[in-house]
Write a protein that holds these residues in place. Structure first.
Motif, PDB file in Angstrom:
ATOM      1  N   ARG A 109       0.826  -1.393  -0.412  1.00  0.00           N
ATOM      2  CA  ARG A 109      -0.478  -0.043  -0.035  1.00  0.00           C
ATOM      3  C   ARG A 109       0.497   0.860   0.041  1.00  0.00           C
ATOM      4  O   ARG A 109       0.397   2.333  -0.719  1.00  0.00           O
TER       5      ARG A 109
ATOM      6  N   HIS B  34       2.379   2.132  -3.233  1.00  0.00           N
ATOM      7  CA  HIS B  34       1.606   1.964  -4.654  1.00  0.00           C
ATOM      8  C   HIS B  34       1.032   3.760  -3.655  1.00  0.00           C
ATOM      9  O   HIS B  34       0.834   4.570  -5.042  1.00  0.00           O
ATOM     10  N   HIS B  35       0.868   3.913  -3.013  1.00  0.00           N
ATOM     11  CA  HIS B  35       0.644   5.691  -2.611  1.00  0.00           C
ATOM     12  C   HIS B  35       1.280   6.408  -3.077  1.00  0.00           C
ATOM     13  O   HIS B  35       1.515   7.343  -3.399  1.00  0.00           O
TER      14      HIS B  35
ATOM     15  N   ARG C 125       3.662   6.407  -5.421  1.00  0.00           N
ATOM     16  CA  ARG C 125       4.096   6.263  -6.451  1.00  0.00           C
ATOM     17  C   ARG C 125       2.886   7.583  -7.039  1.00  0.00           C
ATOM     18  O   ARG C 125       2.489   8.210  -7.955  1.00  0.00           O
ATOM     19  N   GLU C 126       1.725   7.369  -6.301  1.00  0.00           N
ATOM     20  CA  GLU C 126       0.539   8.183  -6.524  1.00  0.00           C
ATOM     21  C   GLU C 126       0.866   9.435  -6.170  1.00  0.00           C
ATOM     22  O   GLU C 126       0.315  10.431  -7.875  1.00  0.00           O
TER      23      GLU C 126
ATOM     24  N   ASP D  92       7.725   3.655 -12.563  1.00  0.00           N
ATOM     25  CA  ASP D  92       6.925   2.664 -12.761  1.00  0.00           C
ATOM     26  C   ASP D  92       8.053   1.345 -13.313  1.00  0.00           C
ATOM     27  O   ASP D  92       7.177   0.176 -12.527  1.00  0.00           O
TER      28      ASP D  92
ATOM     29  N   LEU E 176       8.848   0.208  -9.372  1.00  0.00           N
ATOM     30  CA  LEU E 176       7.724   0.033  -8.592  1.00  0.00           C
ATOM     31  C   LEU E 176       7.268  -1.709  -8.825  1.00  0.00           C
ATOM     32  O   LEU E 176       6.932  -2.303  -8.258  1.00  0.00           O
TER      33      LEU E 176
ATOM     34  N   GLU F 188      -3.509  -6.631  -4.520  1.00  0.00           N
ATOM     35  CA  GLU F 188      -3.568  -6.437  -6.763  1.00  0.00           C
ATOM     36  C   GLU F 188      -4.896  -7.471  -6.515  1.00  0.00           C
ATOM     37  O   GLU F 188      -5.027  -6.641  -7.998  1.00  0.00           O
TER      38      GLU F 188
END
Length: 740
Positions: free
Chosen positions: A263, A266-267, A269-270, A279, A282, A662
């Motif tokens: 989590r 992903h956070h 990356r946002e 990318d 990640l 996922e």
């Protein structure tokens, strides 16, 4: 002024002139060569001084070395000795320049591959720069692959493999087992890292060359097998993963990795800037987290490497001795890794390491971490030559620990499945009373427990129905016992010699039908060999060592059936009406040379016959027979048909696990395919197929007389001033938001 003085400060111009006219500029080159020797002597005493000038002269001489081979004969050895003796004190730019110079000299043919690799191999463990280490590694692999591209370069391979053997063997005398493999110790000569890094890089490069198919014989397998006995845990782990089917390079990863928060990734990356490199990073971290969560698939071992092991009995005994002696020093994951490899070697070569079963008893508890993997290792180590009296205590321990009312149904199912897999390989390890108790679990309410108990029951109906009670044997097993066909072989006995090829009568009937239909294409003997004879070119030599054509040899054909055989056939036809009919053997194997195409056709015919038997109600036996034939066919096509079991075979059927992050996101994205970005397309005119309007659209088109008595209209009439103001304010706010 002399011409050489003018060109001293412009080496690129002098290099161009020398390549055009080497004899004409020989004096200028000798002047630069003497200058290089002077700088080299100073550089050896003080590498910090004249480093840039030394790199410039080295690059110049490397470019023109082919023009003066006699004068530059010792130049490659100068570069190699400088790297080997002063590698730790050289500047990074100087190291890279000297290594690139050696590669250039190898490409120009000034030095050989053996000399180049003998210099690069010792440098690889001593390099701390990731970029330079990657360059050296890529150079080594590329050079070996190029040398073996057209044909095997045995001289180079033997030299490199001997060097790798030495890199691994130097650390075997150290009995400090359990070292985490950081390789921080300094070697005795003080010129490099310890033997752990040397052995690690030898194993890594051997695995890479095996994976690329450059080395595919027993020698690289022996190098990695030697690494499995190394005292450094990191070297051991990398070597054992090779035999277990895990080919990933693990040299850049630490032994202890922190847990990856998916989590948080992903956070991050946002909120961060979106780039392609981000990318990729990640995705790499997500793959690492997924592998750490679910683990690598251990059910696909490296079969060729296991079969090419030299003296597998000694290898298994040494590996188990290390596991047993230094048990308290290793982590649980490493001990399980060693159990897996020992068990697979035992199963692949039918070895007997009897102490292994005594050692594994202490791990056979349902609360043990990673117990499914341990049960898989236990089952894989058993084969038909394992003594039953050694396995009987193991079966009892499994039954006492896993199969009782005090544990969950999943634990009971895993225990019965593990017992079934052990008994499938050695049926005599089971006791009759214990078998009866385990079979009673077929009445359990749990689906997995019922399936496990029925699987054990069906196994003994096939291999030894005499151990079952009469009511549990079933119809086929009971009839087989009465006819004498279900007599199990004692321990150590093998089945009798084969008298016929199974299903050959099906092929004989098929060929007979083709003869009746007069189909010459299907009966063409020469065409049946096309595409199957891999060495036909080498066998047809001009010296007469190939196949002899019978038609051209001048010899007459002979008939395999003689008068005695014909008389026997006539006697059988006369006695057919009076005597009971016995199963006849097909004579196709003695009258026809079966081609590979015939055997492929035979497999298809057997699958068709098994399919018809299943459709006609042949029962579970026919279904298992069909599954075995299909598995055998897929194995012949080159597909992965593992002879070993997996954790799924031990755990049995289970409920669907809760989806992780996922999987949930993938399901959400799949539901959004073919849909507009916002809202649904219900009732919209842009749909592919027209449909009716929504209730809200219909309400707008209703006549006023139909809605006068509705609650909405009456509520507006009875609304107070305050309520009307609130409604108006909400309407104004919505209008402002719509205009933005």
């Amino acid at each position: 002024m002399p011409r050489g003085i003018l060109l001293t400060a412009n080496l690129p111009q002098l290099q161009n002139l020398i390549k055009r006219d080497p004899p004409g500029y020989r004096d200028e080159f000798l002047q630069q060569w003497n200058h290089y020797n002077s700088i080299r002597q100073i550089f050896r005493l003080n590498p910090d001084e004249h480093a840039a000038q030394f790199r410039e002269l080295v690059a110049f001489i490397a470019q023109v070395a082919t023009c003066y081979p006699k004068e530059t004969q010792e130049f490659p050895s100068h570069i190699s000795s400088t790297l080997m003796e002063s590698y730790g004190v050289l500047f990074p730019e100087t190291r890279k320049a000297l290594i690139q110079t050696l590669v250039m000299l190898r490409n120009k043919g000034v030095t050989t591959s053996i000399d180049l690799l003998k210099c690069l191999f010792p440098l690889l463990p001593r390099t701390t720069s990731p970029a330079l280490r990657s360059l050296i590694r890529k150079t080594i692999l590329t050079d070996i692959r190029t040398a073996n591209m057209k044909s095997k370069n045995h001289k180079l391979n033997r030299s490199i493999q001997t060097m790798m053997f030495g890199m691994v063997e130097r650390g075997l005398d150290d009995q400090n087992f359990g070292n985490k493999g950081k390789a921080k110790e300094i070697s005795s000569d003080g010129k490099g890292t310890g033997h752990g890094e040397d052995a690690m890089w030898a194993v890594i490069l051997t695995k890479e060359l095996w994976r690329k198919g450059i080395w595919n014989d027993a020698k690289p397998v022996s190098i990695v097998a030697l690494g499995c006995l190394h005292p450094i845990v990191k070297v051991q782990s990398a070597s054992m993963h090779f035999f277990l089917g895990d080919e990933e390079a693990q040299e850049d990863s630490e032994d202890e990795e922190e847990d990856v928060d998916v989590r948080a990734l992903h956070h991050r990356r946002e909120i961060n800037k979106k780039t392609r490199s981000g990318d990729k990073k990640l995705q790499k971290k997500l793959n690492t987290a997924k592998k750490k969560k679910y683990g690598n698939d251990p059910s696909q071992p490296n079969f060729p490497a296991l079969q090419l092991l030299h003296d597998p009995q000694t290898f298994a005994e040494k590996l188990f001795d290390i596991l047993n002696r230094y048990d308290k020093r290793f982590s649980l994951d490493h001990k399980i890794l060693m159990m897996q490899l020992v068990s697979r070697v035992m199963g692949a070569h039918q070895l007997c390491v009897l102490s292994f079963y005594t050692y594994i008893l202490k791990y056979l508890t349902y609360h043990q971490l990673r117990v499914p993997t341990i049960l898989v290792s236990l089952a894989q180590s058993v084969h038909e030559l394992t003594p039953p009296d050694v396995l009987t205590p193991v079966i009892r321990k499994l039954a006492n620990e896993f199969v009782h009312p005090g544990v969950a149904s999943e634990v009971i199912a895993a225990g019965i499945n593990a017992i079934r897999e052990v008994c499938r390989r050695q049926p005599w390890a089971m006791e009759e009373d214990l078998l009866g108790d385990l079979i009673e679990y077929k009445k359990s309410k749990g689906k997995a427990v019922t399936a496990a108990a029925r699987g054990l029951l069906q196994l003994y109906r096939e291999v030894n129905p005499g151990m079952l009670k009469k009511r549990e044997r079933g119809k086929e097993a009971t009839m087989g016992m009465l006819s004498g066909n279900h007599q199990p072989l004692p321990f150590g006995h093998s089945a009798g010699a084969a008298v016929d090829i199974e299903g050959l009568s099906l092929l004989e009937e098929h060929l007979q039908k083709l003869r009746e239909q007069d189909n010459p294409e299907e009966m063409d003997e020469d065409a049946a060999w096309n595409g199957w004879d891999a060495e036909s070119d080498s066998s047809e030599d001009s010296d007469g060592t190939g196949w002899v054509n019978v038609e051209d040899s001048g010899q007459e054909y002979f008939d395999v059936s003689d008068s005695d055989d014909e008389n026997e056939k006539k006697g059988e036809e006369q006695n057919e009406a009076t005597a009971p009919k016995e199963p006849t053997l097909s004579t196709l194997a003695t009258t026809k040379i079966l081609t590979p195409a015939d055997f492929a056709l035979l497999n298809d015919l057997r699958i068709q016959a098994a399919t018809k038997a299943v459709e006609s109600g042949g029962g579970s036996r026919a279904k298992r027979k069909l599954a075995e034939l299909e598995t055998s066919k897929s194995h012949q096509r080159g597909e992965s048909a593992s002879a070993f079991i997996s954790e799924e075979d031990i755990l049995g059927p289970r409920k669907k696990l809760k989806a992780d992050y996922e999987e949930r996101m993938a399901s959400i994205q799949k539901g959004r395919e073919g849909r507009e970005k916002f809202g649904s397309r219900k009732g919209k005119k842009t749909k592919e197929t027209p449909s009716s309007s929504t209730n809200r659209e219909k309400a707008k088109k209703k006549p006023i007389m139909m809605i006068l008595s509705s609650g909405a209209v009456r509520g507006k009439k009875k609304a107070s001033l305050r309520q009307k103001q609130q409604k108006l304010r909400e309407h104004i706010d919505r209008a402002k938001k719509a205009r933005r």
